[in-house]
Design a protein around this motif. Sequence first.
Motif, short mmCIF file in Angstrom:
data_model
loop_
_atom_site.label_atom_id
_atom_site.label_comp_id
_atom_site.label_asym_id
_atom_site.label_seq_id
_atom_site.Cartn_x
_atom_site.Cartn_y
_atom_site.Cartn_z
N ALA A 1 15.01 5.31 -5.56
CA ALA A 1 15.82 4.92 -4.07
C ALA A 1 14.47 4.76 -2.80
CB ALA A 1 16.56 6.26 -3.37
N VAL A 2 13.51 5.61 -2.92
CA VAL A 2 12.32 4.99 -1.81
C VAL A 2 11.84 3.85 -2.21
CG1 VAL A 2 10.34 5.84 -1.12
CG2 VAL A 2 11.88 7.60 -1.67
N SER A 3 11.46 3.49 -3.50
CA SER A 3 11.20 2.32 -3.77
C SER A 3 11.84 1.15 -3.76
CB SER A 3 10.53 2.10 -5.37
OG SER A 3 10.11 1.18 -5.74
N LEU A 4 13.15 1.09 -3.91
CA LEU A 4 14.21 0.00 -3.64
C LEU A 4 14.17 -0.29 -1.99
CD1 LEU A 4 16.45 -1.85 -4.48
CD2 LEU A 4 17.76 -0.01 -4.57
N GLY B 1 0.77 -1.12 -0.02
CA GLY B 1 0.08 0.08 0.11
C GLY B 1 0.95 1.18 -0.17
N ILE B 2 2.05 1.27 0.88
CA ILE B 2 2.77 2.60 1.01
C ILE B 2 3.58 2.54 -0.52
CG2 ILE B 2 4.97 3.38 1.94
CD1 ILE B 2 3.93 2.14 4.73
N TRP B 3 3.84 1.39 -1.08
CA TRP B 3 4.65 1.44 -2.54
C TRP B 3 3.91 2.07 -3.65
CZ3 TRP B 3 3.87 -1.39 -6.92
CH2 TRP B 3 4.79 -1.33 -7.89
N LEU B 4 2.52 1.52 -3.28
CA LEU B 4 1.59 1.91 -4.46
C LEU B 4 1.40 3.19 -4.26
CD1 LEU B 4 -0.39 1.35 -6.75
CD2 LEU B 4 -2.03 0.57 -5.34
N THR B 5 1.00 3.84 -3.27
CA THR B 5 0.85 5.20 -2.99
C THR B 5 2.02 6.16 -3.32
OG1 THR B 5 -0.48 5.03 -0.85
CG2 THR B 5 0.35 7.00 -1.11
N ASN B 6 3.21 5.69 -3.18
CA ASN B 6 4.58 6.37 -3.27
C ASN B 6 4.56 6.60 -5.01
OD1 ASN B 6 7.07 7.59 -2.79
ND2 ASN B 6 7.80 5.96 -4.29
N MET B 7 4.07 5.43 -5.63
CA MET B 7 3.86 5.34 -7.07
C MET B 7 3.07 6.46 -7.41
SD MET B 7 3.38 2.02 -9.59
CE MET B 7 1.88 1.72 -9.12
N VAL B 8 1.90 6.67 -7.20
CA VAL B 8 0.85 7.60 -7.33
C VAL B 8 1.37 9.09 -7.10
CG1 VAL B 8 -1.56 8.59 -6.92
CG2 VAL B 8 -1.01 6.04 -7.22
N ILE B 9 2.04 9.24 -6.00
CA ILE B 9 2.68 10.37 -5.82
C ILE B 9 3.51 10.93 -6.82
CG2 ILE B 9 4.08 11.81 -4.34
CD1 ILE B 9 3.08 9.78 -2.11
N PHE B 10 4.43 10.13 -7.30
CA PHE B 10 5.30 10.54 -8.33
C PHE B 10 4.81 10.75 -9.66
CE2 PHE B 10 8.42 9.47 -4.96
CZ PHE B 10 9.38 10.41 -5.32
N ALA B 11 3.75 9.88 -9.97
CA ALA B 11 2.92 9.99 -11.06
C ALA B 11 2.32 11.41 -11.12
CB ALA B 11 2.00 8.93 -11.20
N LEU B 12 1.87 11.91 -9.98
CA LEU B 12 1.39 13.13 -9.82
C LEU B 12 2.25 14.33 -10.23
CD1 LEU B 12 -1.12 12.75 -6.80
CD2 LEU B 12 -1.89 13.18 -9.35
#
Length: 233
Positions: free
Chosen positions: A215-218, A127-138
């Motif tokens: 970096a955050v994702s890894l 969930g945190i990883w997916l949210t991070n992905m949406v944040i950077f997409a935005l």
Amino acid sequence: MTHDPQYPQETGHTPSPAWRRVTRGEPRWASTAAVIAVVVIQLTLPARLAAHPRWLMPTVELALLVALVVGNPHRIERDSRPLRFLELGLALVIGGANAYSAVRLVTGLIRGTETAAAGALLLIGGGIWLTNMVIFALLYWELDRGGPAARAQGERDVPDFLFVQMQSPELAPPRWEPAFFDYFYLSFTNSTAFSPTDVMPITRWAKALMLAQSAVSLLTVVLVVARAVNILG
């Protein structure tokens, strides 16, 4: 035969691709759905990982989203400095809330105090990883060439992200221009491959954002998966 004035007919020369001229703004629904999905994820995280009071961040995010929808209800065509501040503010608020959750999770994993079962831990980390992905997409979507409204107006010719369709316009539909899903795809591939795939960052800020996301994702994936494997073992 009728002719759409937004897409000029050829007059002895090849017309500019759609992403370089004035077009209709992209629909609002895709980015709105992504933000709503993030709010749902935040509300399902364990209380120990959420900022308190728990309702505060989702309420602020939804309030900012409503203001943006009022400003551009159907298509994102109206541009103004207040709307730009709201757009970037929404991404930063979501980012702040997710960073808090990620730091709490990573701290618990490092200290050994995160006691969730392996399956639950993977769901939380996902969930945190997916949210991070949406944040950077935005962020990619909001910053590339001045944002969606500026792109619709064709204000900037030089892209911050170079898509395949820009390099080979003869292989793209005549009306192609980047929309939210294209930036979501960019964010997904950068989160999984930890590097650019078919979309290249051109400007330094674009490279810096992609570096930070990788970096955050890894870090999140390595720690969560390692702890889950340790629990299962």
